[in-house]
Motif scaffolding. Structure first.
Motif, short mmCIF file in Angstrom:
data_model
loop_
_atom_site.label_atom_id
_atom_site.label_comp_id
_atom_site.label_asym_id
_atom_site.label_seq_id
_atom_site.Cartn_x
_atom_site.Cartn_y
_atom_site.Cartn_z
N ASP A 125 30.19 -20.42 -47.33
CA ASP A 125 29.33 -21.48 -46.28
C ASP A 125 29.70 -22.11 -45.59
O ASP A 125 28.38 -22.14 -44.59
CB ASP A 125 28.93 -22.55 -47.56
N SER A 126 30.59 -22.53 -45.05
CA SER A 126 30.51 -23.10 -43.42
C SER A 126 30.50 -22.38 -42.20
O SER A 126 30.31 -22.70 -41.60
CB SER A 126 32.03 -23.82 -43.36
N VAL A 127 30.31 -21.17 -42.38
CA VAL A 127 30.16 -20.33 -41.76
C VAL A 127 28.48 -19.35 -41.69
O VAL A 127 28.25 -18.38 -40.66
CB VAL A 127 31.31 -19.23 -41.63
N LYS A 128 27.89 -19.25 -42.74
CA LYS A 128 26.91 -18.72 -43.00
C LYS A 128 25.87 -18.85 -41.89
O LYS A 128 25.78 -20.45 -41.12
CB LYS A 128 25.82 -18.92 -44.09
N GLY A 129 25.58 -17.62 -41.62
CA GLY A 129 24.70 -17.83 -40.04
C GLY A 129 25.02 -17.92 -38.89
O GLY A 129 24.01 -17.18 -37.79
N ARG A 130 26.08 -18.19 -38.76
CA ARG A 130 27.32 -18.24 -37.86
C ARG A 130 27.74 -17.19 -37.72
O ARG A 130 28.05 -15.96 -35.85
CB ARG A 130 27.60 -19.21 -37.36
N PHE A 131 28.38 -16.62 -38.48
CA PHE A 131 29.26 -15.29 -38.14
C PHE A 131 29.11 -13.75 -38.78
O PHE A 131 28.79 -14.12 -39.76
CB PHE A 131 30.99 -15.71 -39.36
N THR A 132 29.78 -12.89 -38.47
CA THR A 132 29.04 -11.80 -38.88
C THR A 132 30.31 -11.47 -38.66
O THR A 132 30.92 -9.99 -38.23
CB THR A 132 28.18 -10.90 -37.86
N ILE A 133 30.77 -9.80 -40.30
CA ILE A 133 31.56 -9.27 -40.85
C ILE A 133 31.42 -7.57 -40.29
O ILE A 133 30.46 -7.77 -40.78
CB ILE A 133 32.45 -9.49 -41.92
N SER A 134 31.89 -6.73 -39.66
CA SER A 134 31.23 -5.47 -39.37
C SER A 134 32.86 -4.57 -39.41
O SER A 134 34.05 -4.85 -39.46
CB SER A 134 30.86 -5.68 -38.62
N ARG A 135 32.67 -2.97 -39.79
CA ARG A 135 33.75 -2.67 -40.02
C ARG A 135 33.61 -1.05 -39.95
O ARG A 135 32.15 -0.79 -39.70
CB ARG A 135 34.20 -2.07 -41.36
#
Length: 134
Positions: A65-75
């Motif tokens: 919840d603390s990073v939703k909308g700010r962090f994006t994970i990808s591979r």
């Protein structure tokens, strides 16, 4: 056995951005659940927070919840590398960030409200320091 090497950490001002990379060798990342975890100052290894995870098939993603909308994970399967794009960074994002994979191919993760995403851990990176400060 997968070996993971992280890069991209550093010192950034509040509101800034960083992109963390985790390069894998020894096996293909695409067959594993992967994730990013962080250990804040003063916390132990058991208190690491699951920041974001993707399952092995890539069709399920989780964010704390603390990073939703700010962090994006990808591979990137071609590069055998996973990434964490971090925007609008806050001082409370200061931590050592670790990448990790599941222990078995074809695995997923589960989400715990207290600690974020969790998986049956296999390989870990060495960690990279992210410091958010003016």
């Amino acid at each position: 056995q997968l070996q993971l090497v992280e890069s991209g950490g550093g010192l950034v001002q509040p509101g800034g951005s960083l992109r963390l990379s985790c390069a894998a060798s020894g096996d293909s990342l695409k067959d594993y659940a992967i994730g990013w975890f962080r250990q804040a100052p003063g916390k132990t290894g058991k208190e690491r927070e699951g920041v974001s995870c993707i399952n092995s098939s890539g069709d399920s993603t989780s964010y704390a919840d603390s990073v939703k909308g700010r962090f994006t994970i990808s591979r990137d399967n071609a590069e055998n590398t996973m990434y964490l794009e971090m925007n609008n960074l806050k001082p409370e994002d200061t931590a050592v960030y670790y990448c990790a994979t599941s222990s078995r191919k074809g695995s997923s993760y589960y989400y715990d409200r207290a600690v974020g995403c969790v998986m049956d851990f296999g390989s870990w990176g060495q960690g990279t320091q992210v410091t958010v400060s003016s």
